[in-house]
Design a protein around this motif. Structure first.
Motif, PDB file in Angstrom:
ATOM      1  N   GLU A 149       0.824  -1.206   0.000  1.00 21.04           N
ATOM      2  CA  GLU A 149       0.000   0.000   0.000  1.00 21.04           C
ATOM      3  C   GLU A 149       0.860   1.260   0.000  1.00 21.04           C
ATOM      4  OE1 GLU A 149      -3.605   2.078   2.603  1.00 21.04           O
ATOM      5  OE2 GLU A 149      -2.826   0.108   3.135  1.00 21.04           O
ATOM      6  N   ASP A 150       1.917   1.282   0.836  1.00 17.02           N
ATOM      7  CA  ASP A 150       2.806   2.444   0.864  1.00 17.02           C
ATOM      8  C   ASP A 150       3.551   2.598  -0.455  1.00 17.02           C
ATOM      9  OD1 ASP A 150       2.137   3.299   3.364  1.00 17.02           O
ATOM     10  OD2 ASP A 150       3.707   2.183   4.387  1.00 17.02           O
ATOM     11  N   LYS A 151       3.924   1.494  -1.081  1.00 16.84           N
ATOM     12  CA  LYS A 151       4.640   1.573  -2.353  1.00 16.84           C
ATOM     13  C   LYS A 151       3.746   2.169  -3.436  1.00 16.84           C
ATOM     14  CE  LYS A 151       7.447  -1.740  -3.323  1.00 16.84           C
ATOM     15  NZ  LYS A 151       8.029  -3.045  -3.734  1.00 16.84           N
ATOM     16  N   GLU A 152       2.458   1.899  -3.364  1.00 19.71           N
ATOM     17  CA  GLU A 152       1.537   2.410  -4.382  1.00 19.71           C
ATOM     18  C   GLU A 152       1.181   3.873  -4.153  1.00 19.71           C
ATOM     19  OE1 GLU A 152      -1.758  -0.210  -4.155  1.00 19.71           O
ATOM     20  OE2 GLU A 152      -0.781  -1.844  -5.266  1.00 19.71           O
ATOM     21  N   LYS A 153       1.125   4.327  -2.897  1.00 20.52           N
ATOM     22  CA  LYS A 153       0.642   5.675  -2.607  1.00 20.52           C
ATOM     23  C   LYS A 153       1.740   6.591  -2.042  1.00 20.52           C
ATOM     24  CE  LYS A 153      -4.022   3.962  -1.573  1.00 20.52           C
ATOM     25  NZ  LYS A 153      -5.098   3.882  -0.554  1.00 20.52           N
ATOM     26  N   ARG A 154       2.433   6.144  -1.023  1.00 20.72           N
ATOM     27  CA  ARG A 154       3.362   7.017  -0.309  1.00 20.72           C
ATOM     28  C   ARG A 154       4.663   7.244  -1.070  1.00 20.72           C
ATOM     29  NH1 ARG A 154       3.135   8.203   5.114  1.00 20.72           N
ATOM     30  NH2 ARG A 154       5.021   9.139   6.001  1.00 20.72           N
ATOM     31  N   LEU A 155       5.150   6.241  -1.775  1.00 21.91           N
ATOM     32  CA  LEU A 155       6.466   6.328  -2.398  1.00 21.91           C
ATOM     33  C   LEU A 155       6.536   7.454  -3.426  1.00 21.91           C
ATOM     34  CD1 LEU A 155       9.271   5.096  -2.532  1.00 21.91           C
ATOM     35  CD2 LEU A 155       8.446   3.509  -4.266  1.00 21.91           C
ATOM     36  N   LEU A 156       5.505   7.585  -4.253  1.00 24.34           N
ATOM     37  CA  LEU A 156       5.485   8.651  -5.254  1.00 24.34           C
ATOM     38  C   LEU A 156       5.528  10.031  -4.609  1.00 24.34           C
ATOM     39  CD1 LEU A 156       2.976   7.381  -7.953  1.00 24.34           C
ATOM     40  CD2 LEU A 156       5.308   8.146  -8.361  1.00 24.34           C
ATOM     41  N   ILE A 157       4.865  10.177  -3.468  1.00 27.45           N
ATOM     42  CA  ILE A 157       4.856  11.465  -2.774  1.00 27.45           C
ATOM     43  C   ILE A 157       6.239  11.802  -2.242  1.00 27.45           C
ATOM     44  CG2 ILE A 157       3.891  12.734  -0.814  1.00 27.45           C
ATOM     45  CD1 ILE A 157       1.384  10.987  -1.105  1.00 27.45           C
ATOM     46  N   VAL A 158       6.914  10.824  -1.665  1.00 27.93           N
ATOM     47  CA  VAL A 158       8.190  11.077  -0.998  1.00 27.93           C
ATOM     48  C   VAL A 158       9.309  11.306  -2.001  1.00 27.93           C
ATOM     49  CG1 VAL A 158       9.928  10.139   0.565  1.00 27.93           C
ATOM     50  CG2 VAL A 158       7.497   9.781   1.044  1.00 27.93           C
ATOM     51  N   ILE A 159       9.479  10.427  -2.987  1.00 22.67           N
ATOM     52  CA  ILE A 159      10.642  10.523  -3.877  1.00 22.67           C
ATOM     53  C   ILE A 159      10.326  11.213  -5.201  1.00 22.67           C
ATOM     54  CG2 ILE A 159      11.622   8.447  -2.860  1.00 22.67           C
ATOM     55  CD1 ILE A 159      10.856   6.928  -5.388  1.00 22.67           C
ATOM     56  N   GLY A 160       9.051  11.369  -5.553  1.00 25.19           N
ATOM     57  CA  GLY A 160       8.696  12.046  -6.787  1.00 25.19           C
ATOM     58  C   GLY A 160       8.669  11.118  -7.989  1.00 25.19           C
ATOM     59  N   LEU A 161       8.001  11.616  -9.030  1.00 22.11           N
ATOM     60  CA  LEU A 161       7.790  10.797 -10.223  1.00 22.11           C
ATOM     61  C   LEU A 161       9.094  10.501 -10.960  1.00 22.11           C
ATOM     62  CD1 LEU A 161       5.715   9.437 -12.027  1.00 22.11           C
ATOM     63  CD2 LEU A 161       5.426  11.599 -13.245  1.00 22.11           C
ATOM     64  N   LYS A 162      10.008  11.483 -11.008  1.00 20.89           N
ATOM     65  CA  LYS A 162      11.267  11.276 -11.730  1.00 20.89           C
ATOM     66  C   LYS A 162      12.083  10.155 -11.099  1.00 20.89           C
ATOM     67  CE  LYS A 162      11.907  16.079 -13.287  1.00 20.89           C
ATOM     68  NZ  LYS A 162      12.783  17.285 -13.145  1.00 20.89           N
ATOM     69  N   GLU A 163      12.309  10.235  -9.791  1.00 24.84           N
ATOM     70  CA  GLU A 163      13.128   9.228  -9.109  1.00 24.84           C
ATOM     71  C   GLU A 163      12.418   7.889  -9.060  1.00 24.84           C
ATOM     72  OE1 GLU A 163      16.667   8.235  -8.008  1.00 24.84           O
ATOM     73  OE2 GLU A 163      16.180  10.366  -8.228  1.00 24.84           O
ATOM     74  N   TYR A 164      11.086   7.932  -8.955  1.00 25.64           N
ATOM     75  CA  TYR A 164      10.307   6.691  -8.962  1.00 25.64           C
ATOM     76  C   TYR A 164      10.483   5.961 -10.293  1.00 25.64           C
ATOM     77  CZ  TYR A 164       6.299   3.558  -8.568  1.00 25.64           C
ATOM     78  OH  TYR A 164       5.495   2.446  -8.532  1.00 25.64           O
ATOM     79  N   THR A 165      10.394   6.735 -11.391  1.00 21.16           N
ATOM     80  CA  THR A 165      10.554   6.136 -12.720  1.00 21.16           C
ATOM     81  C   THR A 165      11.959   5.562 -12.886  1.00 21.16           C
ATOM     82  OG1 THR A 165       8.974   7.734 -13.622  1.00 21.16           O
ATOM     83  CG2 THR A 165      10.395   6.590 -15.190  1.00 21.16           C
ATOM     84  N   ARG A 166      12.956   6.340 -12.445  1.00 23.45           N
ATOM     85  CA  ARG A 166      14.344   5.872 -12.566  1.00 23.45           C
ATOM     86  C   ARG A 166      14.557   4.597 -11.746  1.00 23.45           C
ATOM     87  NH1 ARG A 166      18.571   4.930 -10.345  1.00 23.45           N
ATOM     88  NH2 ARG A 166      17.594   5.401  -8.339  1.00 23.45           N
ATOM     89  N   GLU A 167      13.987   4.557 -10.528  1.00 23.95           N
ATOM     90  CA  GLU A 167      14.157   3.375  -9.673  1.00 23.95           C
ATOM     91  C   GLU A 167      13.441   2.161 -10.258  1.00 23.95           C
ATOM     92  OE1 GLU A 167      15.292   0.814  -6.741  1.00 23.95           O
ATOM     93  OE2 GLU A 167      16.057   2.841  -7.123  1.00 23.95           O
ATOM     94  N   VAL A 168      12.234   2.376 -10.793  1.00 29.95           N
ATOM     95  CA  VAL A 168      11.496   1.266 -11.417  1.00 29.95           C
ATOM     96  C   VAL A 168      12.283   0.711 -12.597  1.00 29.95           C
ATOM     97  CG1 VAL A 168       9.443   0.671 -12.751  1.00 29.95           C
ATOM     98  CG2 VAL A 168       9.214   2.005 -10.654  1.00 29.95           C
ATOM     99  N   ASN A 169      12.844   1.603 -13.417  1.00 29.70           N
ATOM    100  CA  ASN A 169      13.642   1.151 -14.559  1.00 29.70           C
ATOM    101  C   ASN A 169      14.868   0.375 -14.106  1.00 29.70           C
ATOM    102  OD1 ASN A 169      11.918   2.261 -16.457  1.00 29.70           O
ATOM    103  ND2 ASN A 169      12.975   4.230 -16.484  1.00 29.70           N
ATOM    104  N   GLN A 170      15.501   0.862 -13.032  1.00 31.86           N
ATOM    105  CA  GLN A 170      16.690   0.171 -12.533  1.00 31.86           C
ATOM    106  C   GLN A 170      16.324  -1.199 -11.965  1.00 31.86           C
ATOM    107  OE1 GLN A 170      19.046   2.511  -9.877  1.00 31.86           O
ATOM    108  NE2 GLN A 170      20.631   0.980  -9.637  1.00 31.86           N
ATOM    109  N   GLU A 171      15.209  -1.257 -11.234  1.00 29.85           N
ATOM    110  CA  GLU A 171      14.754  -2.552 -10.707  1.00 29.85           C
ATOM    111  C   GLU A 171      14.430  -3.506 -11.856  1.00 29.85           C
ATOM    112  OE1 GLU A 171      14.513  -3.665  -7.616  1.00 29.85           O
ATOM    113  OE2 GLU A 171      15.108  -1.827  -6.594  1.00 29.85           O
ATOM    114  N   ALA A 172      13.808  -2.962 -12.916  1.00 30.84           N
ATOM    115  CA  ALA A 172      13.482  -3.795 -14.072  1.00 30.84           C
ATOM    116  C   ALA A 172      14.742  -4.311 -14.747  1.00 30.84           C
ATOM    117  CB  ALA A 172      12.634  -2.997 -15.060  1.00 30.84           C
TER     118      ALA A 172
END
Length: 312
Positions: free
Chosen positions: A165-188
């Motif tokens: 639940e926190d990964k879906e809602k809170r994470l975007l608020i804390v780190i922002g869309l740019k860092e979230y996208t970069r982290e998702v790409n790196q995890e992928a």
């Protein structure tokens, strides 16, 4: 310049000043509204300020722009709102102090950058990982030297330690869309590399299996024949066991019958011995009585002779 020109110039200046003072509050409010809207868009893209010291291009502290009202708005429906990413990562670190060792092991395995690293973590007992698990989880955060590296390290920890639940809602608020996208790409990318490693391993195993497949089939056939022979031998032994059990049952019955016969013989012998003893006692008694009668007869005969002798 003529007097009329001077009058018109002064009039224009006065009109310009009047217009400036008339429209200034409206323009200032509009500017402030636009600036706040721009700041909120920046929050969506860049996330919360990194720490208490982060400033904007004009030298203002980013943290001061986030009022309590703004904080409640961006964390609407979520608990424990924060103003900076550093505050959030510190809260997560404190929460992990009482976390289950298995959970810490799971987070470490999710944060692994390579397949061998993840395999090593999964192969290690959770209790053995516990003393240094938290240090390893926050190692990149503690060693970060610049804001970009620190943002990336914080995103990596939060992405792999947040619950669903926190990964879906809170994470975007804390780190922002740019860092979230970069982290998702790196995890992928990491998962793709791990998957490729697994596929290579599977291909090696498949090739090795195909090379040994004919011999394995022969070995299986030999084992199948041995199993069939063993089953036949087992069936023979089972039948033999049944036959032996039947003989044993008969012998046990014979032994029981013999024991009963011996017991009956013992009882009959005891009874015969008792009867023999009684007959011997009666015989001795009769013999004693016969001796007594013989003595009485002798006494009578002697008395008769004495009387005959006197009469003569």
């Amino acid at each position: 310049m003529s007097t009329l020109g001077k009058v018109l110039a002064v009039f224009n200046i006065l009109m310009a000043l009047a217009a400036f003072f008339y429209f200034f509050p409206t323009d200032w409010g509009t500017r402030q509204s636009w600036a706040y809207s721009y700041f909120r868009h920046e929050l969506v893209l860049d996330g919360l300020p990194l720490d208490d010291q982060e400033k904007d291009t004009e030298g203002h502290l980013q943290k001061d722009k986030i009022s309590e009202t703004t904080k409640k708005q961006i964390f609407q429906g979520l608990s424990n709102p924060v103003s900076t990413q550093k505050e959030e990562i510190d809260n997560v670190r404190r929460a992990m102090q009482n976390a289950d060792p298995g959970r810490l092991k799971e987070i470490l395995s999710l944060m692994a950058r390579t397949g061998p690293e993840r395999d090593e973590i999964l192969a290690t007992d959770a209790q053995k990982l516990q003393p240094e698990a938290i240090t390893r989880i926050f190692e990149e955060v503690d060693k970060a030297k610049d804001p970009g590296t620190l943002r990336s390290a914080i995103a990596h920890v939060l992405f792999n330690s947040y619950e669903k639940e926190d990964k879906e809602k809170r994470l975007l608020i804390v780190i922002g869309l740019k860092e979230y996208t970069r982290e998702v790409n790196q995890e992928a990318d990491t998962l793709i590399a791990m998957a490729a490693r697994v596929r290579r391993g599977m291909q090696r195993d498949l090739s090795a299996f195909e090379a040994h497949y004919p011999q394995l089939v022969k070995d299986i056939q030999v084992l199948a024949q041995k199993i069939e022979d063993a089953n036949k031998q087992l069936q023979f032994q089972v039948q033999l066991e049944k036959s032996h059990n039947s003989l044993v049952s008969k012998r046990l019955q014979d032994v029981a019958d013999l024991k009963r016969a011996i017991l009956d013989a013992k009882v009959a012998t005891k009874r015969a011995m008792e009867e023999s003893t009684n007959e011997q006692r009666l015989y001795h008694q009769a013999e004693g009585e016969a001796g007594q009668r013989a003595k009485e007869n002798q006494d009578i005969e002697r008395e008769i002779r004495q009387r005959e002798h006197v009469e003569k």
